[in-house]
Design an enzyme around this catalytic site. Structure first.
Site, mmCIF file in Angstrom:
data_model
loop_
_atom_site.group_PDB
_atom_site.id
_atom_site.type_symbol
_atom_site.label_atom_id
_atom_site.label_comp_id
_atom_site.label_asym_id
_atom_site.label_seq_id
_atom_site.Cartn_x
_atom_site.Cartn_y
_atom_site.Cartn_z
ATOM 1 N N SER A 199 -8.532 18.967 -14.499
ATOM 2 C CA SER A 199 -7.860 18.653 -15.763
ATOM 3 C C SER A 199 -6.879 19.752 -16.165
ATOM 4 O O SER A 199 -7.027 20.914 -15.795
ATOM 5 C CB SER A 199 -8.903 18.497 -16.881
ATOM 6 O OG SER A 199 -9.857 17.523 -16.539
HETATM 7 N N1 SAH Z 1 -14.248 18.269 -14.774
HETATM 8 C C1 SAH Z 1 -13.440 18.212 -13.585
HETATM 9 C C2 SAH Z 1 -12.490 17.047 -13.627
HETATM 10 C C3 SAH Z 1 -12.619 16.266 -12.369
HETATM 11 S S1 SAH Z 1 -11.834 14.709 -12.256
HETATM 12 C C4 SAH Z 1 -12.748 19.533 -13.324
HETATM 13 O O1 SAH Z 1 -12.864 20.447 -14.137
HETATM 14 O O2 SAH Z 1 -12.146 19.690 -12.269
HETATM 15 C C5 SAH Z 1 -13.194 13.623 -12.491
HETATM 16 C C6 SAH Z 1 -14.269 13.618 -11.464
HETATM 17 O O3 SAH Z 1 -15.208 12.626 -11.838
HETATM 18 C C7 SAH Z 1 -13.841 13.281 -10.046
HETATM 19 O O4 SAH Z 1 -14.210 14.306 -9.182
HETATM 20 C C8 SAH Z 1 -14.624 11.995 -9.734
HETATM 21 O O5 SAH Z 1 -15.066 11.892 -8.405
HETATM 22 C C9 SAH Z 1 -15.793 12.112 -10.677
HETATM 23 N N2 SAH Z 1 -16.476 10.863 -11.006
HETATM 24 C C10 SAH Z 1 -15.975 9.631 -11.205
HETATM 25 N N3 SAH Z 1 -16.936 8.747 -11.505
HETATM 26 C C11 SAH Z 1 -18.110 9.435 -11.463
HETATM 27 C C12 SAH Z 1 -19.483 9.078 -11.655
HETATM 28 N N4 SAH Z 1 -19.867 7.839 -11.966
HETATM 29 N N5 SAH Z 1 -20.411 10.057 -11.544
HETATM 30 C C13 SAH Z 1 -20.066 11.317 -11.228
HETATM 31 N N6 SAH Z 1 -18.793 11.719 -11.032
HETATM 32 C C14 SAH Z 1 -17.827 10.783 -11.144
#
Ligand code: SAH
Length: 214
Positions: A63
């Site tokens: 993000s």
């Molecule tokens: N908080 C993260 C943002 C990552 S983007 C950071 O600081 O980098 C969002 C993430 O959510 C992705 O890696 C994606 O694979 C994950 N995601 C999507 N659906 C999900 C689910 N049901 N359970 C766990 N992770 C999930």
């Protein structure tokens, strides 16, 4: 590396975060500390402190710094809070929450990201973060209830599992939208068993994929 990470972080906090109204000192301090350039691929390290989200592989993103700060401030973290994060991704948001004193439980559904983050957070000695490879729309019931919950991917609804796993007096931030990549950031509070939701503005997260996601 061509950048000076420490200087880049101070600049990031001043020019991207404070100017947009984030004032919580524990958030600002945490973001001055976490080495964001280590949470992106080497080829993107020079852009790690830019004012945007960046790709982390597998079609996912880390993000934008401001969004991490804004969500962290909304959570009103206190030291010792038990915090559940859905969407570990790069692990950056989890590290920021850990620096704020939280005990973090973070769930990721993509194995490759999960394995990379496990190694990175160990190397950086973030021992107050626990990771799980699973569908986070079902939460992490073994450690519930959580004082705070943060979801960093966007789905069509607020998963009931997460509402159930939120502690009394707890707060959750979650992007929700019935269109992909366009959401409203919702603040959910639970008091005396009743749930209140407040719209905190527009946002654009990757898909929350799972039983109670897309
Ligand atoms: N908080 C993260 C943002 C990552 S983007 C950071 O600081 O980098 C969002 C993430 O959510 C992705 O890696 C994606 O694979 C994950 N995601 C999507 N659906 C999900 C689910 N049901 N359970 C766990 N992770 C999930």
């Amino acid at each position: 590396m061509r950048i000076d990470p420490k200087r880049s972080r101070l600049k990031m906090v001043e020019e991207q975060i404070m100017v947009r109204g984030v004032t919580d000192k524990t958030v600002l301090d945490a973001m001055r500390k976490v080495p964001r350039h280590l949470f992106v691929q080497d080829a993107l390290a020079s852009r790690a402190y830019s004012d945007s989200a960046l790709p982390i592989g597998e079609g996912q993103t880390i993000s934008q710094p401001y969004i991490v700060a804004f969500m962290s401030e909304l959570l009103q973290i206190e030291p010792g809070h038990k915090v559940l994060e859905i969407g570990t991704g790069s692990g950056y948001q989890a590290a920021v929450l850990a620096e704020m004193g939280a005990d973090v439980f973070s769930v990721e559904r993509i194995r490759k990201l999960f394995l990379a983050v496990r190694k990175l957070l160990f190397d950086l000695r973030y021992f107050n973060i626990q990771l799980k490879l699973d569908d986070g729309t079902m939460g992490w019931p073994e450690h519930a209830p959580y004082d705070r919950i943060i979801v960093t991917a966007g789905g069509p609804e607020i998963p009931q599992y997460l509402i159930d796993q939120l502690a009394e007096g707890g707060r959750m931030v979650i992007p929700v939208g019935d269109q992909k990549r366009v959401q409203r950031l919702m603040l959910v509070t639970k008091n005396a068993g009743s749930i209140e939701t407040t719209d905190m503005g527009g946002c654009a997260f990757v898909d929350l994929v799972g039983k109670q996601g897309w």
